[in-house]
Design a protein around this motif. Sequence first.
Motif, PDB file in Angstrom:
ATOM      1  N   SER A 192       0.836  -1.198   0.000  1.00 10.17           N
ATOM      2  CA  SER A 192       0.000   0.000   0.000  1.00 10.17           C
ATOM      3  C   SER A 192       0.870   1.246   0.000  1.00 10.17           C
ATOM      4  O   SER A 192       2.069   1.181   0.293  1.00 10.17           O
ATOM      5  CB  SER A 192      -0.945  -0.002   1.208  1.00 10.17           C
ATOM      6  OG  SER A 192      -0.219  -0.164   2.408  1.00 10.17           O
ATOM      7  N   CYS A 238      -4.405   0.313  -1.592  1.00 13.52           N
ATOM      8  CA  CYS A 238      -3.967  -0.962  -1.019  1.00 13.52           C
ATOM      9  C   CYS A 238      -4.303  -2.080  -1.994  1.00 13.52           C
ATOM     10  O   CYS A 238      -5.429  -2.169  -2.475  1.00 13.52           O
ATOM     11  CB  CYS A 238      -4.665  -1.223   0.316  1.00 13.52           C
ATOM     12  SG  CYS A 238      -4.182  -2.813   1.056  1.00 13.52           S
ATOM     13  N   HIS A 288      -8.439   2.260   2.799  1.00 15.47           N
ATOM     14  CA  HIS A 288      -8.068   1.437   1.653  1.00 15.47           C
ATOM     15  C   HIS A 288      -7.791  -0.002   2.073  1.00 15.47           C
ATOM     16  O   HIS A 288      -8.216  -0.945   1.418  1.00 15.47           O
ATOM     17  CB  HIS A 288      -6.847   2.047   0.956  1.00 15.47           C
ATOM     18  CG  HIS A 288      -5.693   2.357   1.866  1.00 15.47           C
ATOM     19  ND1 HIS A 288      -5.833   3.068   3.042  1.00 15.47           N
ATOM     20  CD2 HIS A 288      -4.367   2.039   1.796  1.00 15.47           C
ATOM     21  CE1 HIS A 288      -4.659   3.183   3.630  1.00 15.47           C
ATOM     22  NE2 HIS A 288      -3.757   2.560   2.917  1.00 15.47           N
ATOM     23  N   ARG A 289      -7.070  -0.168   3.199  1.00 16.75           N
ATOM     24  CA  ARG A 289      -6.730  -1.526   3.643  1.00 16.75           C
ATOM     25  C   ARG A 289      -7.979  -2.258   4.150  1.00 16.75           C
ATOM     26  O   ARG A 289      -8.200  -3.420   3.846  1.00 16.75           O
ATOM     27  CB  ARG A 289      -5.660  -1.503   4.737  1.00 16.75           C
ATOM     28  CG  ARG A 289      -5.208  -2.916   5.135  1.00 16.75           C
ATOM     29  CD  ARG A 289      -4.031  -2.916   6.099  1.00 16.75           C
ATOM     30  NE  ARG A 289      -2.855  -2.393   5.446  1.00 16.75           N
ATOM     31  CZ  ARG A 289      -2.323  -1.188   5.682  1.00 16.75           C
ATOM     32  NH1 ARG A 289      -2.862  -0.389   6.567  1.00 16.75           N
ATOM     33  NH2 ARG A 289      -1.265  -0.786   5.035  1.00 16.75           N
TER      34      ARG A 289
END
Length: 203
Positions: free
Chosen positions: A75, A125, A185-186
């Motif tokens: 990421s 990510c 995002h993760r």
Amino acid sequence: MTRRVLLATRNAKKLGELRRILADAGVTDIEIVGMADVEPFDEAPETGATFEENALAKARDAVEATGLAVVADDSGLTVDALNGMPGVLSARWAGSHGDDEANLKLLLGQLADVPDERRGAAFVCTVALVVPGAEPVVLRREWRGTLVREPRGSNGFGYDPIFVPDGETRTSAELAPGEKDAASHRGQALRALVPYLRELGQK
């Protein structure tokens, strides 16, 4: 029977996040373990040109070394005004890997003359799931926002203190951990992986 899946990280927060996401989804037949739980092996440096290349390489190395199914992620931050940089170089933007303060200072300096309306960015990510004998699964998710001029907040790391997600007035580092997990995002990428891990646990 519970199936062990290696998350190729030593980051306790990442391990905790995936375990929470699986528990919330009711997936009970997958046990997530980290790098500290397996025999040490040589880890290749991240030299890929894309997040996808790095995540896949990391996962394949770990599968080869351990024989386990492996989840790996890569990421970083992509900045519109810098043509998508620092990107895969996010963690070592200032030269040495993981020096958050130096990376942040360098990036803010590079953006000093960029007007507020052109300070768009995204955290990206990519997660890869590699299972021995099966086709790899690679998923990418983005968290869009803008970059402020001064760091704010202490709940994050890396570029979190200057990233304000779209629709927010607080930086990522000012969000509570649960809020960040839900939007980041993760978090998005790991939740997208749940159906594949559920299926794996049922095999």
